[in-house]
Design an enzyme around this catalytic site. Sequence first.
Site, PDB file in Angstrom:
ATOM      1  N   PRO A  44      -9.906   3.965  -9.333  1.00 16.67           N
ATOM      2  CA  PRO A  44      -8.750   4.714  -8.843  1.00 16.67           C
ATOM      3  C   PRO A  44      -7.978   3.991  -7.736  1.00 16.67           C
ATOM      4  O   PRO A  44      -8.568   3.575  -6.750  1.00 16.67           O
ATOM      5  CB  PRO A  44      -9.386   5.991  -8.301  1.00 16.67           C
ATOM      6  CG  PRO A  44     -10.766   5.573  -7.876  1.00 16.67           C
ATOM      7  CD  PRO A  44     -11.191   4.514  -8.864  1.00 16.67           C
ATOM      8  N   LYS A  70       0.551 -16.306  -0.016  1.00 16.29           N
ATOM      9  CA  LYS A  70       0.290 -14.902  -0.249  1.00 16.29           C
ATOM     10  C   LYS A  70       1.613 -14.144  -0.121  1.00 16.29           C
ATOM     11  O   LYS A  70       2.444 -14.478   0.712  1.00 16.29           O
ATOM     12  CB  LYS A  70      -0.707 -14.403   0.808  1.00 16.29           C
ATOM     13  CG  LYS A  70      -1.776 -13.512   0.201  1.00 16.29           C
ATOM     14  CD  LYS A  70      -2.833 -13.142   1.220  1.00 16.29           C
ATOM     15  CE  LYS A  70      -3.466 -11.825   0.791  1.00 16.29           C
ATOM     16  NZ  LYS A  70      -4.666 -11.492   1.517  1.00 16.29           N
ATOM     17  N   GLN A  98     -13.505  -6.837  -5.491  1.00 16.54           N
ATOM     18  CA  GLN A  98     -14.225  -5.577  -5.673  1.00 16.54           C
ATOM     19  C   GLN A  98     -15.728  -5.767  -5.862  1.00 16.54           C
ATOM     20  O   GLN A  98     -16.455  -4.791  -6.006  1.00 16.54           O
ATOM     21  CB  GLN A  98     -13.634  -4.777  -6.842  1.00 16.54           C
ATOM     22  CG  GLN A  98     -12.213  -4.323  -6.594  1.00 16.54           C
ATOM     23  CD  GLN A  98     -12.082  -3.362  -5.442  1.00 16.54           C
ATOM     24  OE1 GLN A  98     -12.961  -2.556  -5.190  1.00 16.54           O
ATOM     25  NE2 GLN A  98     -10.986  -3.455  -4.698  1.00 16.54           N
ATOM     26  N   ASP A 121      -7.675   7.667  -5.840  1.00 19.28           N
ATOM     27  CA  ASP A 121      -8.538   7.593  -4.675  1.00 19.28           C
ATOM     28  C   ASP A 121      -7.759   8.212  -3.523  1.00 19.28           C
ATOM     29  O   ASP A 121      -6.634   7.808  -3.258  1.00 19.28           O
ATOM     30  CB  ASP A 121      -8.816   6.111  -4.390  1.00 19.28           C
ATOM     31  CG  ASP A 121     -10.109   5.908  -3.632  1.00 19.28           C
ATOM     32  OD1 ASP A 121     -10.886   6.871  -3.521  1.00 19.28           O
ATOM     33  OD2 ASP A 121     -10.332   4.777  -3.169  1.00 19.28           O
ATOM     34  N   LYS A 168       5.539  -8.792   3.025  1.00 20.08           N
ATOM     35  CA  LYS A 168       6.873  -8.318   3.382  1.00 20.08           C
ATOM     36  C   LYS A 168       7.512  -9.237   4.416  1.00 20.08           C
ATOM     37  O   LYS A 168       8.693  -9.541   4.346  1.00 20.08           O
ATOM     38  CB  LYS A 168       6.780  -6.898   3.939  1.00 20.08           C
ATOM     39  CG  LYS A 168       6.974  -5.846   2.858  1.00 20.08           C
ATOM     40  CD  LYS A 168       7.015  -4.456   3.468  1.00 20.08           C
ATOM     41  CE  LYS A 168       6.610  -3.423   2.421  1.00 20.08           C
ATOM     42  NZ  LYS A 168       6.039  -2.217   2.992  1.00 20.08           N
ATOM     43  N   TRP A 196     -15.631  -1.682  -5.269  1.00 22.71           N
ATOM     44  CA  TRP A 196     -15.941  -0.717  -6.329  1.00 22.71           C
ATOM     45  C   TRP A 196     -17.068  -1.189  -7.250  1.00 22.71           C
ATOM     46  O   TRP A 196     -17.899  -0.406  -7.676  1.00 22.71           O
ATOM     47  CB  TRP A 196     -14.669  -0.452  -7.134  1.00 22.71           C
ATOM     48  CG  TRP A 196     -14.755   0.745  -8.015  1.00 22.71           C
ATOM     49  CD1 TRP A 196     -15.161   2.004  -7.671  1.00 22.71           C
ATOM     50  CD2 TRP A 196     -14.422   0.796  -9.410  1.00 22.71           C
ATOM     51  NE1 TRP A 196     -15.094   2.835  -8.763  1.00 22.71           N
ATOM     52  CE2 TRP A 196     -14.634   2.124  -9.843  1.00 22.71           C
ATOM     53  CE3 TRP A 196     -13.940  -0.149 -10.328  1.00 22.71           C
ATOM     54  CZ2 TRP A 196     -14.391   2.524 -11.151  1.00 22.71           C
ATOM     55  CZ3 TRP A 196     -13.687   0.257 -11.627  1.00 22.71           C
ATOM     56  CH2 TRP A 196     -13.917   1.582 -12.036  1.00 22.71           C
ATOM     57  N   TRP A 199     -15.928   4.505  -0.135  1.00 24.94           N
ATOM     58  CA  TRP A 199     -16.447   3.764  -1.293  1.00 24.94           C
ATOM     59  C   TRP A 199     -17.546   4.523  -2.017  1.00 24.94           C
ATOM     60  O   TRP A 199     -17.792   4.310  -3.198  1.00 24.94           O
ATOM     61  CB  TRP A 199     -16.952   2.380  -0.859  1.00 24.94           C
ATOM     62  CG  TRP A 199     -15.809   1.498  -0.462  1.00 24.94           C
ATOM     63  CD1 TRP A 199     -15.446   1.155   0.807  1.00 24.94           C
ATOM     64  CD2 TRP A 199     -14.867   0.886  -1.339  1.00 24.94           C
ATOM     65  NE1 TRP A 199     -14.326   0.365   0.765  1.00 24.94           N
ATOM     66  CE2 TRP A 199     -13.952   0.176  -0.531  1.00 24.94           C
ATOM     67  CE3 TRP A 199     -14.696   0.868  -2.720  1.00 24.94           C
ATOM     68  CZ2 TRP A 199     -12.893  -0.546  -1.058  1.00 24.94           C
ATOM     69  CZ3 TRP A 199     -13.641   0.160  -3.252  1.00 24.94           C
ATOM     70  CH2 TRP A 199     -12.754  -0.541  -2.425  1.00 24.94           C
TER      71      TRP A 199
END
Length: 1020
Positions: A47, A586, A549, A86, A589, A553, A513
């Site tokens: 999620p 990377k 992850q 999530d 903004k 996750w 988590w």
Amino acid sequence: MYAPVDPQQSFPELEEQILERWRERDVFHESIRRREGAPRFVFYEGPPTANGRPGSHHVLSRVFKDVFPRYKTMRGHLVHRKGGWDCHGLPVELAVEEKLGITQKQQIEEYGVAEFNAKCRESVLEYVDEWNRLTERIGFWLDTDDAYLTLSNEYIESVWWSLKQVWEKGLLYEGNKVVPYCPRDGTALSSHEVAQGYRDVTDPSVYVRFPVKGEEGVSLLGWTTTPWTLLSNAALAVHPDVTYVRARVGHETLIVAEALVERVLGEEALIESRVSGAELEGTAYQPPFPYISDYGERGHTVLPADFVTTEDGTGVVHTAVAFGEDDFRLGEQYGLTVHNPVLGDGTYDERMGEFAGRYVKDADPDIVEALRASGRLFRDELYEHAYPHCWRCGTPLIYYAKRSWYVKTTAIGDQLLAQNESVDWHPEHIKHGRMGKWLENNVDWALSRERYWGTPLPIWRCEEGHARCVGSVAELGAAPPDDLHKPYIDDVVLTCDECGGEMRRVPEVIDVWWDSGCMPFAQWHAPFENEDLFAERFPADYICEALDQTRGWFYSLLGVSTLLFGEVSYRTVLCLGLILDPEGQKMSKSKGNVVVPWDVLDQHGADAFRWYYFTSKQPWDGYRFSVETVGESVRQFMLTLWNTYSLYVLYANANDAQIGDAGPATELDRWILSRLQATTETAIEQLDDYDTTFAGRAIAAFVDDLSNWYVRSSRRRFWEGDPAAFWTLRECLVTVAKLLAPLTPFIADAIYENLDGGEPSVHLCDYPEPDHARRDEQLERAMAAAREAVELGRAARAQAKLKVRQPLREAVIVAAGEERESIARFDELVATELNVKGVRFVSEAEDLGNWELKPNYRALGPRFGKQMPQVAAAVASLDSATAAATLRNGGRVGINIEGQEHELSADDVSMALQPLEGYQVERAGTHAVALDLELDDELRREGLARDVVRAVQDARKSAGLNVEDRITLTLGGDGELLEAARAHEQYVAGETLATSLAFDGEGATTEIEGRPLSIGLERA
Ligand SMILES: [Zn+2]
Ligand SMILES: [Zn+2]
């Protein structure tokens, strides 16, 4: 008749039409309904949080989450795709704090926890509409209507159930440990979070005297880079096996490690004696500050410790029990009392005299000054090192002993490793690399967070210290709160079974988590309901997320399901890499290099975006991309496919082609159908292995063969309405549409709908199966050889700067054996493609040139002296081809000089291969093709006739005629052009569909190589 196809079709517009059709025909749900009862393929949605806009990296994971469920559905599986969001956690809280202008945890309490959590609840779904819109637009089929929310009472109840299971196994405990702690956010962080926030900083580095009790003028010299911890110094640590010295410096004696004495005390230090660390044990000293003295029997003495090194400092380590893992363990070992004089907000408590109320890091300079004033400071310097900062708010973390709740994952460490072995990782090295290493270094899961917006930790305690873990809403009694979050849950008071006293909940919430690790059952509110759904859909066959992850996750899923069910909750994991800008930076903004997914979708469409992600590289290698790089997918692949498709429709409609009547197939037809089977085999093999890169590239290579070889070589047959050609091309296009359907679902459906349309969508079809009877590998090899000859011939023509329309006498091809047979099998095709009258074969590259032989003067001069002119003449008169072959094979050739025979070897003669005069040769490895460039009048006239045809075709197009329209044609202008056209009158009329051809010069004028040509045409 097919719907006409616009060769200039805008793909984004096309995709909007297809989306509309999917909605109308409910294709997604129909694709699931059709597989009712079929074997399942289980997908879990990891999620995302919808409190921010989705970015290009989200598109990456979402298209990879889409492609394999689509593929498996077409392969006969039932694939449900339940969405999820999530909703909890510190990132959500911090975003709300920012909006409210909150900078301290205390302000949340003042603002009101109920109001604060209400804001969090609103914010987590703030952008859910945009997420859903993007999900649909990129073709990610996901049940967003039926998505699970980790904030729902049902979800929370399932999470509570999981914690109670762990509690009953005795694996949920409260421990006092040193944890990395953010004083700004007032909460401990997990080791995963700490790893994300290292920064280089300069801290004070101080050398401090710890005077030995009972020995005037003797001090242990300790060292630290965190002066603020000196206020609670509890002991000093030395390594028992290291040698220490008592060294005289000026009027005092200092004790430091021998290895560091010069570095710390300088060369003048006079060594009085040596002593082992073990002998120093028990030495009592006077602490630098008086605030806390009751550390127990071993307090303020020297303790032996293995963690002491002599790499920096003095070899004597200052120990403050509450502020370091090593310190804490040492304290436990020697029974030191734990005092933590730092409050949750990072300030000293009231015991700390003049420092009480000060923020610890800010107090460093004043502590150094206090040491200087008391004569304890030996030296202070600045020290640059990497220090962990809070990854969310940037505050330097402190290591801090506190009570918090843990799940004892170390108790199942071996099981975690064993379960990891059963997982199919892509890429494979993750299993024993990133994931395996992480599991090997497993520490107990720090579960509790002293925060507000999260699943409340369901533990209630009475004043006597009896504790209960609640595993369901029913256990809360007759009147549970409507909302299970803080602060409402904290009003629930239970009665202690043991003492009858009131039990209140502990204040913490849990690590977000853990929530996501519970999704396999919590998404169904199992085990309270839907236990059958959970059982059917556990474990997942496939999950997919970013590489990082492994510590998120992927780990939480593994940890929770191994604790609860003794098995891992997924079988296959696909890991995705980072998204960078074209320079490898990377995206952020502040740099202004973020690619907004909508820009890509509006400009190039979802298929192009997907195709780029699927095929440009292996997905775990990461991407360097911009809106423009996605445009390359359109140009290189999608337009080739689209043009082939539009050409088919154009000619099929013009010829009113009837499908079903194949007619006799040519070798070219059999070849492309064989290639189609090979491509189907590869696509299945690769997609079964979760590899879109090589599946996609195989399909792209086929489309290239189809367009640039099959269609190109068959144009005349389409022109003439050959049913076998139409049947074959349609078969290829419809099969390609099905092969592509999981990858580029829009263009695939557009082609299928128009060319077949037997089902409401290509996504309701079965994936193609290879037809082995149609495979002919020998034919494929033969065609490959012929194509290579054509490529070389074309390159030779380009080198000679001769236009393709100019016919040439012959092509000479170097080939022998099977290769020659292969090319000879297609010699007509090769001749047509190269626009030559004939193809001739030779066996060796030498046959494409003449050897020129000259005497080697350096070798022969000394031997023949004045006879050299005769030698030169004799060499020149040799049969160069025969002589060169002999010499190159190591043989000798004879010459006769003034009646005497002489033998020459390869060293005596220099040989140079001169290209055949009048030929252009192109070589690649052992292969070579030569074109005869000599033109006679007949060839020249034919070339001009072709130019005339081309000019008339252009004129037909400008006049807006359809490909099948017949015309009357009138040519005029340059005499030579007209002569050429007359000489090839039938050809010109046939190619231009002219029912009559006259040469009386009316109409618009154009030019061919500077010669005027007037073209008059009318629809006949
Ligand atoms: Zn923080
Ligand atoms: Zn009790």
